[in-house]
Design a protein around this motif. Structure first.
Motif, mmCIF file in Angstrom:
data_model
loop_
_atom_site.group_PDB
_atom_site.id
_atom_site.type_symbol
_atom_site.label_atom_id
_atom_site.label_comp_id
_atom_site.label_asym_id
_atom_site.label_seq_id
_atom_site.Cartn_x
_atom_site.Cartn_y
_atom_site.Cartn_z
ATOM 1 N N LEU A 66 2.730 1.065 -11.892
ATOM 2 C CA LEU A 66 3.608 2.223 -12.059
ATOM 3 C C LEU A 66 3.465 2.729 -13.483
ATOM 4 O O LEU A 66 3.618 1.968 -14.434
ATOM 5 C CB LEU A 66 5.072 1.826 -11.809
ATOM 6 C CG LEU A 66 6.121 2.893 -12.095
ATOM 7 C CD1 LEU A 66 5.977 4.083 -11.154
ATOM 8 C CD2 LEU A 66 7.526 2.298 -11.988
ATOM 9 N N ARG A 107 4.789 10.280 -12.339
ATOM 10 C CA ARG A 107 4.511 8.892 -11.972
ATOM 11 C C ARG A 107 3.169 8.817 -11.278
ATOM 12 O O ARG A 107 2.741 9.755 -10.605
ATOM 13 C CB ARG A 107 5.606 8.270 -11.130
ATOM 14 C CG ARG A 107 6.067 9.061 -9.994
ATOM 15 C CD ARG A 107 7.372 9.768 -10.363
ATOM 16 N NE ARG A 107 7.861 10.502 -9.215
ATOM 17 C CZ ARG A 107 8.287 11.746 -9.291
ATOM 18 N NH1 ARG A 107 8.278 12.386 -10.420
ATOM 19 N NH2 ARG A 107 8.738 12.354 -8.238
ATOM 20 N N ASN A 108 2.547 7.655 -11.510
ATOM 21 C CA ASN A 108 1.171 7.474 -11.101
ATOM 22 C C ASN A 108 0.873 5.982 -11.038
ATOM 23 O O ASN A 108 1.657 5.160 -11.522
ATOM 24 C CB ASN A 108 0.271 8.142 -12.152
ATOM 25 C CG ASN A 108 -1.045 8.590 -11.607
ATOM 26 O OD1 ASN A 108 -1.478 8.121 -10.568
ATOM 27 N ND2 ASN A 108 -1.687 9.498 -12.317
ATOM 28 N N GLU A 166 -1.039 12.123 -8.963
ATOM 29 C CA GLU A 166 0.183 12.136 -9.754
ATOM 30 C C GLU A 166 1.326 12.758 -8.959
ATOM 31 O O GLU A 166 1.158 13.798 -8.328
ATOM 32 C CB GLU A 166 -0.076 12.944 -11.028
ATOM 33 C CG GLU A 166 0.898 12.724 -12.132
ATOM 34 C CD GLU A 166 0.383 13.300 -13.427
ATOM 35 O OE1 GLU A 166 0.189 12.516 -14.367
ATOM 36 O OE2 GLU A 166 0.173 14.517 -13.487
ATOM 37 N N GLU A 167 2.477 12.098 -8.974
ATOM 38 C CA GLU A 167 3.667 12.623 -8.310
ATOM 39 C C GLU A 167 4.533 13.289 -9.369
ATOM 40 O O GLU A 167 4.795 12.716 -10.420
ATOM 41 C CB GLU A 167 4.424 11.491 -7.617
ATOM 42 C CG GLU A 167 3.617 10.821 -6.517
ATOM 43 C CD GLU A 167 4.346 9.664 -5.852
ATOM 44 O OE1 GLU A 167 5.586 9.563 -5.978
ATOM 45 O OE2 GLU A 167 3.659 8.864 -5.202
ATOM 46 N N ARG A 200 8.699 -0.180 -2.396
ATOM 47 C CA ARG A 200 8.706 0.838 -3.441
ATOM 48 C C ARG A 200 9.439 0.378 -4.686
ATOM 49 O O ARG A 200 10.189 -0.596 -4.669
ATOM 50 C CB ARG A 200 9.389 2.088 -2.919
ATOM 51 C CG ARG A 200 10.864 1.824 -2.618
ATOM 52 C CD ARG A 200 11.519 2.942 -1.897
ATOM 53 N NE ARG A 200 12.826 2.509 -1.418
ATOM 54 C CZ ARG A 200 13.430 3.002 -0.378
ATOM 55 N NH1 ARG A 200 12.868 3.966 0.299
ATOM 56 N NH2 ARG A 200 14.609 2.560 -0.021
ATOM 57 N N ASP A 218 11.780 7.695 -5.886
ATOM 58 C CA ASP A 218 11.137 6.457 -5.435
ATOM 59 C C ASP A 218 9.642 6.587 -5.669
ATOM 60 O O ASP A 218 9.092 7.696 -5.656
ATOM 61 C CB ASP A 218 11.363 6.238 -3.933
ATOM 62 C CG ASP A 218 12.813 5.919 -3.595
ATOM 63 O OD1 ASP A 218 13.578 5.553 -4.504
ATOM 64 O OD2 ASP A 218 13.162 6.034 -2.412
ATOM 65 N N PHE A 219 8.996 5.451 -5.885
ATOM 66 C CA PHE A 219 7.534 5.415 -6.015
ATOM 67 C C PHE A 219 7.040 4.259 -5.162
ATOM 68 O O PHE A 219 7.345 3.099 -5.437
ATOM 69 C CB PHE A 219 7.125 5.217 -7.484
ATOM 70 C CG PHE A 219 5.638 5.294 -7.701
ATOM 71 C CD1 PHE A 219 4.994 6.522 -7.798
ATOM 72 C CD2 PHE A 219 4.874 4.138 -7.804
ATOM 73 C CE1 PHE A 219 3.630 6.600 -8.006
ATOM 74 C CE2 PHE A 219 3.507 4.204 -8.000
ATOM 75 C CZ PHE A 219 2.882 5.433 -8.104
#
Length: 180
Positions: free
Chosen positions: A93, A106-107, A117-118, A142, A154-155
């Motif tokens: 993360l 985030r990535n 990338e998000e 997650r 969330d990721f």
């Protein structure tokens, strides 16, 4: 009780310090103020004892610089001494705050390749020269990210071996006041 084991970026050869990851607990080891400010100096790199697992959380408290550009917080699968090529280290993360664009990106990087990338966020939570609290909650599927008590996003895990996620790195336009 979970602990972080900090690694010093400087030439310091002192024994590692263990920081408790629950701030409400009196187990947070607080050396004198000069020591703690030196230990939590940015750029920061520290070990997450036992790696990540569902139910574990990381809390980062600090203050944004008065004229910030950006900062990054990365949870990585610690690189070993024989392989100093950080480009090969998996990044489970990477959170990137970009103040000009008001984005919190985030990535992840797995086997040398970055995921897409998000970027979407409801609001940008960081204010120059103000304190913040980031919580990274690890769940089965997650990471759940909270800033100042509000869930931001969330990721979903790209690195599947959660226990291998055993390092935290922090760089950029901030000061760390507590880490656990």
């Amino acid at each position: 009780m979970e602990y972080f084991k900090t690694s010093f970026i400087s030439d310091n050869t002192e024994d590692d310090l263990h920081l408790n990851n629950s701030f409400g607990d009196t187990g947070f080891i607080s050396p004198d103020k000069e020591d703690i400010s030196r230990i939590l100096t940015v750029p920061f790199s520290g070990r997450i004892r036992g790696g990540m697992r569902p139910g574990k959380k990381i809390i980062i408290m600090g203050i944004i610089d008065p004229e910030p550009d950006s900062f990054d917080i990365s949870l990585t699968c610690g690189h070993n001494e024989e392989n100093d090529d950080e480009d090969l280290t998996d990044v489970a993360l990477k959170l990137g705050a970009r103040f000009t664009e008001r984005q919190f990106l985030r990535n992840a990087r797995v086997s040398g390749k970055w995921s897409e990338e998000e970027t979407p966020i409801v609001y940008f939570p960081f204010i120059p020269d103000q304190p913040f609290r980031i919580e990274i909650h690890c769940e089965h599927q997650r990471f759940r990210i909270f800033v100042d008590g509000h869930q931001l996003f969330d990721f979903y895990h790209k690195v599947k071996s959660l226990q291998a996620i055993n390092m935290i790195q922090i760089v950029g336009s901030l000061q760390i006041t507590k880490l656990g």
